[in-house]
Design an enzyme around this catalytic site. Structure first.
Site: not given
Length: 251
Positions: A10, A14, A160
């Site tokens: 992540r 990002h 998820w």
């Protein structure tokens, strides 16, 4: 610690996903996500901990730029999670001060109020702005096979997939094969599976609501190797947006 991998990914995502091809600003090149001004952006909630965790490595190897360190951490995390080997090249030069930080709002938003608006924002405000096409959008979304949402970071909650430390094509199979329903809770709108253990964001569900996106979801749900190939290519492209003079190194 395999649980750190999704957050490393992540951070790399990002730090790279702020690129704007029109103004040629943002992207991984300056390592600007280390500055508090960028860490304060809404989409970066919680990433200050990973920046701090990587600091001792930077101190141990002072010749590597922060920008190279964060992007290398991302491809390392993908491979450690059983994903493809993503080509990585070195040579990013750090920005020296926060003036290079781009405006907040360039990262994908989980929800823009309606499926139509969420899909339009994903395309035009985020991915087309960086230079990606619809197939690459769906391929990069497969990173959601890894990790989970935390209420104290994004506001959303849950993983998820049932294997949040392994990169597989299960994200696509679950999107298509599970009857997702709205979660009844006090937090932001998200969807849950019948067990209540797995979740999807509105931006995930948008991938099966849009006809063009959906065809790639179906494709990747049936072919893990194709997903790995396309994901590796799109992720390398993401990490190299706006960079120049990168070179291959042995890592």
């Amino acid at each position: 610690d395999e649980n750190l991998g999704p957050t490393m990914l992540r951070l790399a995502w990002h730090s790279s996903g702020t690129y704007d091809k029109m103004s040629q600003t943002g992207g991984s090149g300056g390592g600007t996500i280390r500055f508090k001004e960028e860490l304060m952006h809404g989409g970066n909630a919680g990433l200050d901990k990973m920046v701090a965790k990587l600091e001792p490595i930077k101190q141990q190897f002072p010749d590597i730029s922060y920008a190279d360190l964060y992007t290398l951490a991302g491809v390392t995390a993908i491979e450690a999670a059983g994903g493809p080997k993503v080509p990585w090249r070195a040579g990013r030069v750090d920005a020296m001060d926060p003036s290079a930080v781009t405006p907040d709002g360039r990262l994908p938003a989980a929800d823009k109020g309606s499926p139509k608006d969420t899909i339009a924002a994903l395309r035009k405000d985020v991915f087309y702005r960086m230079g990606f096409n619809d197939q690459e959008i769906v391929a990069l979304s497969g990173a959601h096979a890894l990790g989970r949402c935390h209420p104290d970071a994004s506001g959303y909650t849950g993983p998820w997939t049932p294997t949040p430390t392994r990169l597989t094509n299960a994200y696509y199979s679950l999107l298509l094969g599970v009857p997702w329903t709205l979660k009844e809770w006090d937090g932001p709108m998200q969807f849950e599976d019948p067990s209540g253990k797995l979740m999807m964001l509105p931006s995930d569900i948008a991938l099966i609501q849009d006809k063009t996106f959906r065809q790639y979801v179906v494709m990747y749900s049936k072919d893990r190797d194709l997903f790995f190939k396309d994901f590796a290519a799109a992720f390398q492209k993401l990490e190299e947006l706006g960079t120049k003079n990168l070179k291959k190194v042995n890592v």
